[in-house]
Motif scaffolding. Structure first.
Motif, mmCIF file in Angstrom:
data_model
loop_
_atom_site.group_PDB
_atom_site.id
_atom_site.type_symbol
_atom_site.label_atom_id
_atom_site.label_comp_id
_atom_site.label_asym_id
_atom_site.label_seq_id
_atom_site.Cartn_x
_atom_site.Cartn_y
_atom_site.Cartn_z
ATOM 1 N N GLY A 195 3.197 4.224 -5.993
ATOM 2 C CA GLY A 195 4.563 3.776 -5.730
ATOM 3 C C GLY A 195 4.923 3.758 -4.257
ATOM 4 N N PHE A 196 4.105 4.393 -3.420
ATOM 5 C CA PHE A 196 4.377 4.395 -1.977
ATOM 6 C C PHE A 196 3.640 3.267 -1.269
ATOM 7 C CE2 PHE A 196 4.991 8.800 -3.364
ATOM 8 C CZ PHE A 196 6.289 8.999 -2.938
ATOM 9 N N GLN A 197 2.879 2.478 -1.996
ATOM 10 C CA GLN A 197 2.175 1.352 -1.387
ATOM 11 C C GLN A 197 3.154 0.280 -0.969
ATOM 12 O OE1 GLN A 197 2.208 2.145 -4.584
ATOM 13 N NE2 GLN A 197 2.011 0.382 -5.930
ATOM 14 N N ILE A 198 2.782 -0.455 0.065
ATOM 15 C CA ILE A 198 3.647 -1.519 0.586
ATOM 16 C C ILE A 198 2.851 -2.813 0.632
ATOM 17 C CG2 ILE A 198 4.943 -2.345 2.586
ATOM 18 C CD1 ILE A 198 5.333 0.573 3.396
ATOM 19 N N LEU A 233 1.542 -11.931 5.433
ATOM 20 C CA LEU A 233 1.577 -12.457 6.797
ATOM 21 C C LEU A 233 0.619 -13.630 6.893
ATOM 22 C CD1 LEU A 233 1.471 -9.099 8.822
ATOM 23 C CD2 LEU A 233 3.468 -10.500 8.323
ATOM 24 N N TYR A 291 -1.421 -8.449 2.104
ATOM 25 C CA TYR A 291 -2.098 -7.185 2.373
ATOM 26 C C TYR A 291 -1.385 -6.071 1.611
ATOM 27 C CZ TYR A 291 -3.746 -9.929 6.349
ATOM 28 O OH TYR A 291 -4.280 -10.922 7.132
ATOM 29 N N ALA A 335 -10.687 -0.492 6.701
ATOM 30 C CA ALA A 335 -9.840 -1.519 6.084
ATOM 31 C C ALA A 335 -10.786 -2.568 5.515
ATOM 32 C CB ALA A 335 -8.913 -2.153 7.114
ATOM 33 N N LYS A 367 2.500 -6.646 2.122
ATOM 34 C CA LYS A 367 2.928 -7.388 3.308
ATOM 35 C C LYS A 367 2.250 -8.749 3.278
ATOM 36 C CE LYS A 367 5.555 -7.087 6.548
ATOM 37 N NZ LYS A 367 6.880 -6.866 6.048
ATOM 38 N N THR A 375 -10.456 5.681 8.268
ATOM 39 C CA THR A 375 -10.100 4.584 9.195
ATOM 40 C C THR A 375 -10.442 3.176 8.710
ATOM 41 O OG1 THR A 375 -12.120 4.386 10.564
ATOM 42 C CG2 THR A 375 -10.585 6.163 11.132
ATOM 43 N N MET A 416 12.084 2.122 1.465
ATOM 44 C CA MET A 416 10.846 2.318 2.223
ATOM 45 C C MET A 416 10.653 1.183 3.226
ATOM 46 S SD MET A 416 8.090 3.647 -0.539
ATOM 47 C CE MET A 416 6.792 3.223 0.588
ATOM 48 N N LEU A 447 -5.521 -0.175 4.638
ATOM 49 C CA LEU A 447 -5.046 -1.545 4.516
ATOM 50 C C LEU A 447 -6.129 -2.397 3.869
ATOM 51 C CD1 LEU A 447 -2.845 -3.569 6.777
ATOM 52 C CD2 LEU A 447 -5.035 -4.572 6.231
ATOM 53 N N PRO A 458 1.325 2.438 12.202
ATOM 54 C CA PRO A 458 -0.057 2.482 11.689
ATOM 55 C C PRO A 458 -0.941 1.498 12.462
ATOM 56 C CG PRO A 458 1.512 2.051 9.917
ATOM 57 C CD PRO A 458 2.261 1.922 11.192
ATOM 58 N N GLU A 508 -2.844 4.884 6.963
ATOM 59 C CA GLU A 508 -2.756 3.870 5.918
ATOM 60 C C GLU A 508 -4.122 3.257 5.668
ATOM 61 O OE1 GLU A 508 1.699 1.858 6.358
ATOM 62 O OE2 GLU A 508 -0.065 0.783 7.053
ATOM 63 N N ARG A 536 -0.773 -1.915 1.836
ATOM 64 C CA ARG A 536 -0.839 -0.758 2.722
ATOM 65 C C ARG A 536 -0.677 0.478 1.843
ATOM 66 N NH1 ARG A 536 3.885 -2.276 6.739
ATOM 67 N NH2 ARG A 536 3.252 -0.338 7.725
ATOM 68 N N VAL A 548 -3.913 -0.161 11.988
ATOM 69 C CA VAL A 548 -4.465 -1.428 11.467
ATOM 70 C C VAL A 548 -3.346 -2.429 11.205
ATOM 71 C CG1 VAL A 548 -5.887 -2.500 9.699
ATOM 72 C CG2 VAL A 548 -6.375 -0.175 10.437
ATOM 73 N N MET A 549 -2.233 -1.939 10.632
ATOM 74 C CA MET A 549 -1.116 -2.849 10.372
ATOM 75 C C MET A 549 -0.577 -3.406 11.674
ATOM 76 S SD MET A 549 0.338 -4.185 7.870
ATOM 77 C CE MET A 549 0.986 -5.718 8.475
ATOM 78 N N TRP A 566 -0.612 -11.771 13.997
ATOM 79 C CA TRP A 566 0.232 -12.762 13.302
ATOM 80 C C TRP A 566 1.396 -13.199 14.190
ATOM 81 C CZ3 TRP A 566 5.310 -11.809 11.335
ATOM 82 C CH2 TRP A 566 5.834 -12.864 10.579
ATOM 83 N N ARG A 596 12.714 -2.401 1.227
ATOM 84 C CA ARG A 596 11.368 -2.556 1.791
ATOM 85 C C ARG A 596 11.433 -3.642 2.842
ATOM 86 N NH1 ARG A 596 6.550 -0.350 -1.731
ATOM 87 N NH2 ARG A 596 7.740 0.935 -3.141
ATOM 88 N N THR A 638 9.638 -10.050 6.400
ATOM 89 C CA THR A 638 9.481 -9.628 7.793
ATOM 90 C C THR A 638 10.500 -10.339 8.667
ATOM 91 O OG1 THR A 638 7.102 -9.451 7.381
ATOM 92 C CG2 THR A 638 7.814 -9.381 9.674
#
Lengths: 298, 272
Positions: A126-129, A133, A138, A103, A131, A101, B256, A149, B213, A147, A140, B215-216, B223, B182, B165
């Motif tokens: 390769g599955f990481q994202i 903001l 960040y 982050a 982001k 859990t 994705m 984060l 998810p 996830e 993920r 936390v996201m 935000w 993405r 986004t």
């Protein structure tokens, strides 16, 4: 100078330039926060062999964290930015990414950066994202509880490590009382940590050794069992010494923590076996930051 | 002080602003700005022929007023200037945008945040906020940055989106996320979501709905709240994660991307 009838030696603590960072660790509940931070800060007492001096600065309420969950602020100090860049991703990857859990976020702003997600993201295979903001990036990373984060990186800043004071008492009980009161008082201060177990160390060290390869060894001048056979700094009734080591984000923070700690120690154990307060230094030749006890406590 | 550009009566001719670099206006004289060449209809004219130019260029801020609906390509390649438009705009708002902020106090046409002709990627940074509705192809090939549409948007939302986004106040329009690789689409309206989900499954372009998810969700909610401030009235809250589900795709291109949909708790929408 005396505080609560405890003599304060007219000497100074000698501290060094270090590089530091702050991390904000969060988790679903307080228990995961504590367990993850315990792992993250484990084996982080001294740069002599641990790479880092690292400890929890303070616990954070959900209102104080970026994701509104319970958390804590962790301060880490290293002798160089390069060492910090090596140690932080390693510890974060093994102790925070692995803990359910959690982050992790940057806890300080600055131009020079220490990677977090920047390197940990590759665990995502390769599955990481990514982001972005509000100007913060960040990562993920998919893991078995959902996830992980983490922020892209955190900052590193110039800091001061090795502020200290020594509590000298007639027995172990009295210096334990003094030490615990001092560390408890320092714990409430921002920007500082006391990285040793319980905030104190009994193995105050001097630079070098008779043995090759040992960069530090026991400080025999403060070992009560060697009194009489070495050039001891202890008098006949002084039988126990503990040292509180303080790392801080600024020299002012270290000085403030030294003052707070000494006052608390003298208040708790003055007249109850605490016989003297002194400080550790190397003659003033190694560290740029000097903290004269009388000035700090004035 | 802010640079103020008031659109003069242009008749039916459209004004192409895609050659105007608002970042270069900062620190220049008003006369220089008036001499900037733009296209009105099929004619090359000076900006001063179409706009009343007033205010100051000392700050990276600009206000567009008047008949702004005649303007296309506002904010092209914008880097750090904040532009407020007191009205609606035409097409290609924020094309090739790299930073800064565009706040449209009205509606806009197609291709918000898209690429200019011949470019592979669209917007690469900054933020576009549309207080009204938007046309088709919002966020086409969006690469980075964020687009807020408070109202409705036309079809092909986030087509071929690469990252970034998009937050919209409506349900997913037709053909949303086609070719999306993405990035994140957040759809605030719960209208039609229950009708939509079975079709999503049939098309096999997106995954079955799954929880968002935690936390996201918290970071995103914080935000969004920051961007919306207290001006985003009338929209449901993003606060509770249990009110939301998400789809992953576009599976056709191995994407994705994620689409956050507002799912009523009592609606019984199947969640994976």
């Amino acid at each position: 100078m005396q505080i609560n009838s405890v003599p304060i030696d007219d000497t100074f603590a000698e501290a060094f330039d270090m590089k530091a960072t702050r991390l904000i660790l969060t988790a679903a509940d307080r228990q995961w926060v504590r367990e993850s931070s315990a792992a993250l800060t484990g084996f982080g007492t001294s740069v002599i062999a641990c790479g880092l001096e690292i400890a929890v600065e303070r616990e954070l309420s959900p209102e104080e964290t970026p994701d509104g969950r319970p958390g804590c602020a962790v301060l880490a100090f290293a002798v160089s930015g390069k060492e910090l860049e090596k140690q932080i991703p390693r510890r974060t990857g093994q102790c925070v990414l692995t803990c359910p859990t959690t982050a992790i976020f940057a806890g300080i702003d600055g131009e020079k950066r220490i990677p977090l997600g920047k390197t940990l993201r590759y665990f995502g295979d390769g599955f990481q994202i990514s982001k972005i903001l509000g100007g913060r990036r960040y990562w993920r990373i998919p893991v078995m509880d959902g996830e992980f984060l983490c922020e892209q990186d955190t900052a590193r800043v110039d800091a001061v490590g090795g502020g200290n004071f020594l509590m000298i008492g007639e027995d172990m009980e009295s210096v334990t009382i003094a030490c615990r009161a001092a560390v408890e008082a320092i714990r409430s201060l921002p920007d500082v940590i006391t990285p040793f177990a319980g905030g104190a160390t009994r193995s105050g060290s001097k630079v070098g050794s008779k043995y090759k390869g040992m960069v530090a060894s026991t400080n025999e001048a403060y070992c009560p069992t060697l009194r009489g056979i070495v050039d001891s700094q202890l008098s006949g009734d002084e039988h126990a010494v503990l040292e509180v080591v303080i790392d801080g984000m600024t020299a002012e923070a270290v000085a403030s923590a030294m003052r707070t700690g000494v006052l608390a120690a003298c208040d708790a154990a003055g007249g109850r076996g605490l016989l003297r307060i002194t400080a550790g230094n190397y003659g003033g030749k190694l560290g740029r930051h000097h903290f004269p006890l009388h000035e700090v406590l004035a | 002080m802010t640079l103020e550009l008031r659109v003069l009566n242009t008749g039916d001719a459209r004004i192409d602003m895609s050659s105007v670099r608002f970042d270069r206006f900062v620190g220049t004289s008003l006369d220089q700005i008036r001499r900037t060449l733009i296209t009105r209809g099929n004619q090359l004219v000076e900006l001063g022929d179409c706009f009343e130019v007033t205010g100051s260029t000392s700050q990276p801020r600009c206000r567009l007023m008047g008949e702004t609906q005649a303007l296309d390509g506002v904010g092209s390649e914008l880097k750090h200037v904040e532009i407020v438009i007191e009205g609606s705009l035409g097409r290609h708002v924020g094309q090739d945008m790299r930073g800064g902020e565009i706040d449209v106090r009205g509606s806009v046409g197609d291709f918000v945040g898209g690429p200019s002709r011949g470019k592979r990627s669209g917007m690469r940074g900054g933020r576009i906020r549309i207080r009204g509705d938007a046309g088709r192809f919002v966020g086409y090939r969006l690469r980075r940055g964020s687009i807020f549409v408070d109202g409705h948007c036309g079809g092909s939302l986030a087509a071929e989106m690469v990252a970034g986004t998009i937050v919209v106040g409506c349900a997913p329009p037709d053909d949303f996320g086609a070719g999306m690789r993405r990035g994140t689409i957040v759809c605030f309206s719960e209208d039609l979501v229950d009708d939509l989900l079975p079709h999503v499954g049939e098309s096999q372009r997106f995954s079955a709905p799954m929880p968002v998810p935690d936390v996201m969700h918290r970071i995103l909610a914080r935000w969004v709240r920051t961007v919306q401030r207290d001006e985003y009235r009338g929209q449901p809250s993003i606060e509770r994660a249990s009110d939301w589900c998400r789809l992953l795709g576009d599976c056709v291109v191995g994407g994705m991307g994620e689409v956050w949909l507002r799912r009523r708790i009592d609606a019984g929408v199947p969640v994976q």
